[in-house]
Design an enzyme around this catalytic site. Structure first.
Site, PDB file in Angstrom:
ATOM      1  N   ASP A 118     -23.315 -54.599 -95.422  1.00 36.23           N
ATOM      2  CA  ASP A 118     -24.397 -54.782 -96.316  1.00 36.23           C
ATOM      3  C   ASP A 118     -23.683 -55.097 -97.638  1.00 36.23           C
ATOM      4  O   ASP A 118     -24.078 -55.773 -98.684  1.00 36.23           O
ATOM      5  CB  ASP A 118     -25.077 -53.727 -96.677  1.00 36.23           C
ATOM      6  CG  ASP A 118     -24.336 -52.447 -96.892  1.00 36.23           C
ATOM      7  OD1 ASP A 118     -23.240 -52.334 -96.967  1.00 36.23           O
ATOM      8  OD2 ASP A 118     -25.087 -51.418 -97.074  1.00 36.23           O
ATOM      9  N   HIS A 119     -22.342 -54.795 -97.743  1.00 38.09           N
ATOM     10  CA  HIS A 119     -21.621 -54.747 -98.970  1.00 38.09           C
ATOM     11  C   HIS A 119     -20.916 -56.338 -99.141  1.00 38.09           C
ATOM     12  O   HIS A 119     -21.017 -57.009-100.011  1.00 38.09           O
ATOM     13  CB  HIS A 119     -20.362 -53.921 -99.302  1.00 38.09           C
ATOM     14  CG  HIS A 119     -21.057 -52.396 -99.774  1.00 38.09           C
ATOM     15  ND1 HIS A 119     -22.018 -51.810 -99.110  1.00 38.09           N
ATOM     16  CD2 HIS A 119     -20.889 -51.753-101.073  1.00 38.09           C
ATOM     17  CE1 HIS A 119     -22.349 -50.691 -99.705  1.00 38.09           C
ATOM     18  NE2 HIS A 119     -21.864 -50.806-100.887  1.00 38.09           N
ATOM     19  N   SER A 127     -18.367 -44.461-107.338  1.00 39.31           N
ATOM     20  CA  SER A 127     -18.088 -44.713-106.047  1.00 39.31           C
ATOM     21  C   SER A 127     -17.373 -43.578-105.077  1.00 39.31           C
ATOM     22  O   SER A 127     -16.411 -42.953-105.692  1.00 39.31           O
ATOM     23  CB  SER A 127     -17.586 -46.212-105.974  1.00 39.31           C
ATOM     24  OG  SER A 127     -16.987 -46.128-104.847  1.00 39.31           O
ATOM     25  N   ARG A 172     -26.021 -48.181-111.146  1.00 35.01           N
ATOM     26  CA  ARG A 172     -24.630 -48.184-112.145  1.00 35.01           C
ATOM     27  C   ARG A 172     -24.577 -49.613-113.291  1.00 35.01           C
ATOM     28  O   ARG A 172     -25.049 -50.476-112.642  1.00 35.01           O
ATOM     29  CB  ARG A 172     -23.434 -48.238-111.084  1.00 35.01           C
ATOM     30  CG  ARG A 172     -23.444 -47.046-110.420  1.00 35.01           C
ATOM     31  CD  ARG A 172     -22.295 -46.675-109.638  1.00 35.01           C
ATOM     32  NE  ARG A 172     -22.296 -45.523-109.188  1.00 35.01           N
ATOM     33  CZ  ARG A 172     -21.703 -45.056-107.829  1.00 35.01           C
ATOM     34  NH1 ARG A 172     -21.307 -46.063-106.909  1.00 35.01           N
ATOM     35  NH2 ARG A 172     -21.925 -43.824-107.451  1.00 35.01           N
ATOM     36  N   ASP A 177     -20.284 -43.575 -98.740  1.00 34.52           N
ATOM     37  CA  ASP A 177     -20.675 -44.307 -99.726  1.00 34.52           C
ATOM     38  C   ASP A 177     -21.481 -43.156-100.639  1.00 34.52           C
ATOM     39  O   ASP A 177     -22.001 -42.379-100.210  1.00 34.52           O
ATOM     40  CB  ASP A 177     -21.823 -45.208 -99.260  1.00 34.52           C
ATOM     41  CG  ASP A 177     -22.207 -46.143-100.497  1.00 34.52           C
ATOM     42  OD1 ASP A 177     -21.513 -47.399-100.402  1.00 34.52           O
ATOM     43  OD2 ASP A 177     -23.054 -45.857-101.256  1.00 34.52           O
ATOM     44  N   ARG A 189     -15.416 -44.927-103.046  1.00 34.78           N
ATOM     45  CA  ARG A 189     -14.158 -45.590-102.366  1.00 34.78           C
ATOM     46  C   ARG A 189     -12.888 -44.873-102.381  1.00 34.78           C
ATOM     47  O   ARG A 189     -12.290 -44.687-103.296  1.00 34.78           O
ATOM     48  CB  ARG A 189     -14.095 -47.254-103.101  1.00 34.78           C
ATOM     49  CG  ARG A 189     -13.752 -47.137-104.609  1.00 34.78           C
ATOM     50  CD  ARG A 189     -14.070 -48.355-105.218  1.00 34.78           C
ATOM     51  NE  ARG A 189     -15.290 -48.554-105.396  1.00 34.78           N
ATOM     52  CZ  ARG A 189     -15.847 -49.374-106.205  1.00 34.78           C
ATOM     53  NH1 ARG A 189     -15.227 -49.842-107.234  1.00 34.78           N
ATOM     54  NH2 ARG A 189     -17.208 -49.802-106.196  1.00 34.78           N
TER      55      ARG A 189
HETATM   56  C1  MIC Z   1     -20.992 -48.482-105.191  1.00 33.38           C
HETATM   57  O1  MIC Z   1     -22.187 -48.395-105.187  1.00 33.38           O
HETATM   58  O2  MIC Z   1     -19.986 -48.334-106.025  1.00 33.38           O
HETATM   59  C2  MIC Z   1     -20.541 -48.644-103.683  1.00 33.38           C
HETATM   60  C3  MIC Z   1     -19.747 -50.197-103.609  1.00 33.38           C
HETATM   61  O3  MIC Z   1     -21.622 -48.701-102.800  1.00 33.38           O
HETATM   62  C4  MIC Z   1     -19.446 -47.757-103.391  1.00 33.38           C
HETATM   63  C5  MIC Z   1     -18.833 -47.946-102.009  1.00 33.38           C
HETATM   64  C6  MIC Z   1     -17.674 -49.005-102.254  1.00 33.38           C
HETATM   65  O4  MIC Z   1     -17.034 -48.939-103.222  1.00 33.38           O
HETATM   66  O5  MIC Z   1     -17.439 -49.504-101.147  1.00 33.38           O
HETATM   67  C7  MIC Z   1     -19.956 -46.234-103.398  1.00 33.38           C
HETATM   68  O6  MIC Z   1     -21.012 -45.870-104.014  1.00 33.38           O
HETATM   69  O7  MIC Z   1     -19.500 -45.495-102.665  1.00 33.38           O
HETATM   70 FE1  SF4 Z   2     -24.928 -51.183-102.215  1.00 28.57          FE
HETATM   71 FE2  SF4 Z   2     -23.643 -49.330-103.838  1.00 28.57          FE
HETATM   72 FE3  SF4 Z   2     -25.053 -50.881-105.035  1.00 28.57          FE
HETATM   73 FE4  SF4 Z   2     -26.097 -49.132-103.494  1.00 28.57          FE
HETATM   74  S1  SF4 Z   2     -25.183 -48.682-105.158  1.00 28.57           S
HETATM   75  S2  SF4 Z   2     -26.730 -51.326-103.573  1.00 28.57           S
HETATM   76  S3  SF4 Z   2     -24.715 -48.972-101.715  1.00 28.57           S
HETATM   77  S4  SF4 Z   2     -23.506 -51.224-104.033  1.00 28.57           S
END
Ligand code: MIC
Ligand code: SF4
Length: 647
Positions: free
Chosen positions: A64-65, A533, A379, A119, A535
Site C-alpha cells: 500500500d505504500h 513512524s 501527520r 507500521d 520505520r
Molecule cells: C508513516 O505513516 O509514517 C508510515 C509510512 O506508514 C510508517 C511506516 C514506514 O515508514 O514505512 C509508520 O507509520 O510506521
Molecule cells: Fe499509510 Fe502511514 Fe499514511 Fe497510514 S499514516 S496512510 S499507514 S503512510
C-alpha cells in the site's frame, strides 16, 4: 479490584513478566501485519531466522505504500513480498486492495486478539477491541516465527466518553482535541482505553479513526471495547462469527481518567507542522487553501467518502483548490462506486487516487510551493508531503470537504443541514485481491530483484570507544527527519547502502559524508527522539553509517526498540542540563560500557571539545530491560534470536 480491558488481554497472552506498569513483559502474538515499505526488511529477517512457516494464527502482508512504479524497484519488492508470503504461509493483500490498517479492520481483525504490525498506525484495529501495537519489522519477523513481543507494561489511562457528537463534528475532532491537551509525547508508555456511554454512539470506523491517531500521542496503543456496534460491523463484513464482546471489568482501575463529553466536541485542525498544534477550526477560518486530500488510514472508510460526497454534491470545488481522494480500501472504493458516491466526487472536481497511502507519505499529489494543504491524514511533519515549504493542516472529512467547496479553511457547521446515510447494508465484500497462502509453500521460489540487498549485520557493542558528536537535534525529532520518505527515497527501503545516503538529509545535507568520514559517531537528541513512524530504517541506516549511540532527553517507544534491535545504544541524560553543554564536533569517550550495562549501572562518559581539551564527565542512563542489554551485547535482535531458540 477489576482489570482494564488492556490488562485482561495482556493477562491472557502473557508469556513473561508481571502486570505492573513499567516492567518488561512478553506477550504472545495472534496476528501480524506488514506493509511493503517496512515489509521487505521484515521478510528478509524472517528468512534469516530460518523457520519453515509462520506460527501466528494469521499474518498478512499488504502492499500500500510504495505504489508509484517509476521503474522496476517497487514492483520488484511487491513480487518479492508475494513470493515470501506464499513460501511462509502469509496472506497477501495485492497492490490496489487498500491501506493495511483499513483492510485489516474490515477483513481480519478479531476482538480480544493481539496484533503487532510493522507500521505505527497498527493501533487502528484497537477500534474493534484488539490489542494492536506498532513495532519494528524485525519484531514482527520474530513474532511471525513464533516468538513473543516484548514491551514495557503500559500504564492504562481511561478515556470516559459521554454524550453524542453534534452534526459536522466527528471522531477526528475527538482525537485532535485529545492531542491538543495530551501532546505528541503525552502518551509515551501509556494505553488510552475508551469506555463510557458515549462509546456506543460511535461506529467501528469512527472508533478506528480515534485509535489510529492515538499513535500521534506517542501511545503504546489505544483500545475500545467490543460491543453490539462491533458485532454489527463484523456482520456487515460477513464475519459475525469472529465477534465476541470484550470490555473492562466493572471497577477497573485506570491510572487517570480523562472525561470527554462528545457534545462539546467542535471541528478542530492541527496546524503545521505537528499533530498536536491543534486549534478549533473556527479560530483559523479563512486561511486560503491550495490543496485538499481526503484519505489515509485515519479517514478513508466508506463513511468518510460518503460524508465528503454528500457535502460536495451538486457543487464544483473552488477554482483555487485541487482535491484528491484516496479510498482506504478496494471495498470502500467498490461500495462508493456502486452507490454513486464516486461519481458525485468526480463530478465535483475530485481526482480519484489509488486505494493506498499515496499523498500521506509523499507518494504523489505533492502540493505546490508554499501551498496550504488541508488533509484528513494523521501527520503534518515538515516535508512529508513531498514539498518542503508546504503547510499541512490535519482535519476531519467534513472540514476538508467544506474547505474544498469554499477554497478557504471552513468550519463545516456553517454549511446548513447535515447529510445522513445508513450505509451498513450496502457494503460490497470481495476478497478477490487477497491471496491465501498454499498449505505447503516449501516449493515456492522466492523472487528477488536486484534492488533487494541483504539486511546489514548489527554491530556488536564495544566496551570502550571514542566517537564524535555528528549532530545535535532538538525536541520531537521524527523518524521522517531521520530517514525521510517520499517518492524518491522510498524505493530504496530494501537497499540499506543506498537509502543510508539520505539519513538526516533535510536537516543536515552533509550528514552522510560526515558519517562516512568519521566511521563512528554519536547523535544528541532532545525530548521524544524518534517519534512518528515505526520505520526501522531510521535505526538501520544510521547503524550502517557508524552511529553507535544516541543520547537524548527521552525517546519514543518504537524508535528506542529499533535502535536496540540494530545494536545502537539509546542513552538518556541523568542531568538534562548536560544537553546544553554538548555541541557537534565534541568527542565522547565511553569506557567499561559492558560492565556498566550488565550491572544495570549508569554509564559515565567524558566529553572533550573538538580540539581535544577535557571538558566534563557526564552520567548517562540506559533505561532498558535486561533482555535489551543482551540484544545490544549480541549486536542486535537478529543475532540474539539466532543465538536463543524462540520461546
Ligand atoms: C508513516 O505513516 O509514517 C508510515 C509510512 O506508514 C510508517 C511506516 C514506514 O515508514 O514505512 C509508520 O507509520 O510506521
Ligand atoms: Fe499509510 Fe502511514 Fe499514511 Fe497510514 S499514516 S496512510 S499507514 S503512510
Amino acid at each position: 479490584m477489576g482489570l482494564t480491558l488492556t490488562e485482561k488481554i495482556i493477562k491472557e497472552h502473557l508469556v513473561s513478566g508481571i502486570l505492573k506498569a513499567g516492567e518488561e513483559i512478553g506477550i504472545g502474538i495472534d496476528q501480524t501485519l506488514t506493509q511493503d515499505a517496512t515489509g521487505t526488511m521484515a521478510c528478509l529477517q524472517l528468512e534469516a531466522i530460518g523457520v519453515d512457516r509462520v506460527k501466528t494464527e494469521i499474518s498478512v502482508s499488504y502492499v500500500d505504500h510504495n505504489m508509484l512504479q517509476t521503474d522496476f524497484k517497487n514492483m520488484d519488492d511487491h513480487r518479492y513480498l508475494q513470493s515470501v508470503a506464499a513460501r511462509f504461509g502469509i496472506y497477501f493483500s495485492r497492490p490496489g486492495n487498500g491501506i493495511c490498517h483499513q483492510v485489516h479492520l474490515e477483513r481480519f481483525g478479531i476482538p480480544g486478539k493481539t496484533l503487532i504490525g510493522s507500521d505505527s498506525h497498527t493501533p487502528t484495529n484497537g477500534g474493534m477491541g484488539m490489542l494492536a501495537i506498532g513495532s519494528g519489522g524485525v519484531d514482527v519477523a520474530v513474532a511471525m516465527a513464533g516468538g513473543p513481543f516484548y514491551l514495557k507494561m503500559p500504564e492504562v489511562v481511561g478515556v470516559e466518553l459521554s454524550g453524542k457528537l453534534n452534526d459536522f463534528c466527528s471522531a477526528k475532532d475527538v482525537i485532535l482535541t485529545l492531542l491538543k491537551t495530551e501532546t505528541v509525547k503525552g502518551g509515551i508508555g501509556k494505553v488510552y482505553e475508551y469506555f463510557g456511554s458515549g462509546v456506543m454512539t460511535l461506529t467501528v470506523p469512527e472508533r478506528a479513526t480515534i485509535t489510529n491517531m492515538g499513535a500521534e500521542l506517542g501511545a503504546t496503543t489505544s483500545i475500545f471495547p467490543s460491543d453490539e456496534a462491533t458485532r454489527e460491523f463484523l456482520r456487515v463484513q460477513n464475519r459475525e462469527k469472529s465477534w465476541k464482546p470484550v470490555s473492562a471489568d466493572s471497577g477497573a482501575v485506570y491510572s487517570r481518567v480523562i472525561k470527554i463529553n462528545l457534545n462539546d466536541i467542535v471541528p478542530m485542525a492541527a496546524r503545521p507542522h505537528m499533530p498536536d498544534n491543534v486549534v478549533p477550526v473556527h479560530e483559523i477560518e479563512g486561511i486560503k487553501a491550495d490543496q485538499i486530500a481526503i484519505g489515509s488510514c485515519t479517514n478513508s472508510s466508506i463513511n468518510d467518502l460518503a460524508v465528503a460526497a454528500d457535502i460536495l454534491e451538486g457543487n464544483i470545488i473552488a477554482p483555487g483548490v485541487s482535491l484528491g481522494v484516496s479510498p482506504g480500501s478496494r471495498q470502500a472504493l467498490m461500495t462508493a462506486t456502486d452507490l454513486g458516491i464516486t461519481s458525485v466526487l468526480i463530478a465535483s472536481g475530485a481526482r480519484i487516487l489509488e486505494s493506498a497511502c499515496g499523498p500521506c507519505i509523499g507518494m504523489g499529489f505533492a502540493p505546490s510551493s508554499g501551498a496550504v494543504s488541508v488533509r484528513t491524514f494523521n501527520r503534518n511533519f515538515t516535508g512529508r508531503s513531498g514539498t518542503k515549504d508546504a503547510g499541512i493542516y490535519l482535519v476531519s472529512p467534513e472540514t476538508a470537504a467544506a474547505t474544498a467547496l469554499k477554497g478557504v479553511l471552513t468550519d463545516p457547521r456553517s454549511l446548513g443541514s447535515f447529510p445522513r446515510r445508513d450505509l451498513s447494508s450496502k457494503i460490497i465484500v470481495n476478497d478477490a485481491m487477497i491471496i491465501k497462502p498454499p498449505e505447503d509453500g516449501s516449493g515456492t521460489e522466492i523472487v528477488r530483484g536486484p534492488n533487494i540487498k541483504p539486511v546489514p549485520e548489527g554491530k556488536i557493542l564495544e566496551n570502550h570507544f571514542k566517537a564524535q558528536i555528528i549532530l545535535k537535534a532538538g525536541d520531537n525529532i521524527t523518524t521522517d527527519d531521520i530517514m525521510p520518505a517520499g517518492a524518491e527515497i522510498l524505493p530504496f527501503r530494501s537497499n540499506i547502502p543506498e537509502i543510508s545516503k539520505y539519513v538526516f538529509s533535510a536537516i543536515d545535507p552533509e550528514f552522510y559524508k560526515k558519517a562516512i568520514a568519521l566511521r563512528k559517531s554519536v547523535i544528541i537528541g532532545g525530548e521524544n527522539y524518534g517519534q512518528g513512524s515505526s520505520r526501522e530504517h531510521a535505526a538501520l541506516a544510521p547503524m550502517y553509517l557508524g552511529v553507535r549511540a544516541v543520547i537524548a532527553k527521552s525517546f519514543a517507544r518504537i524508535h528506542r526498540a529499533n535502535l536496540v534491535n540494530f545494536g545502537i545504544l539509546p542513552l538518556t541524560f541523568r542531568d538534562r542540563d548536560d544537553y546544553n553543554d554538548i555541541k557537534p564536533g565534541d568527542v565522547i569517550e565511553f569506557g567499561t560500557l559492558k560492565e556498566s550495562l550488565k550491572a544495570g549501572k549508569p554509564v559515565s562518559v567524558s566529553i572533550a571539545g573538538g580540539s581535544g581539551e577535557k571538558k566534563k564527565i557526564i552520567v548517562l542512563e540506559c533505561n532498558v530491560a535486561d533482555r535489551f542489554i543482551d540484544i545490544l551485547l549480541s549486536g542486535g535482535l537478529l543475532n540474539y534470536t539466532r543465538k536463543h531458540s524462540i520461546k
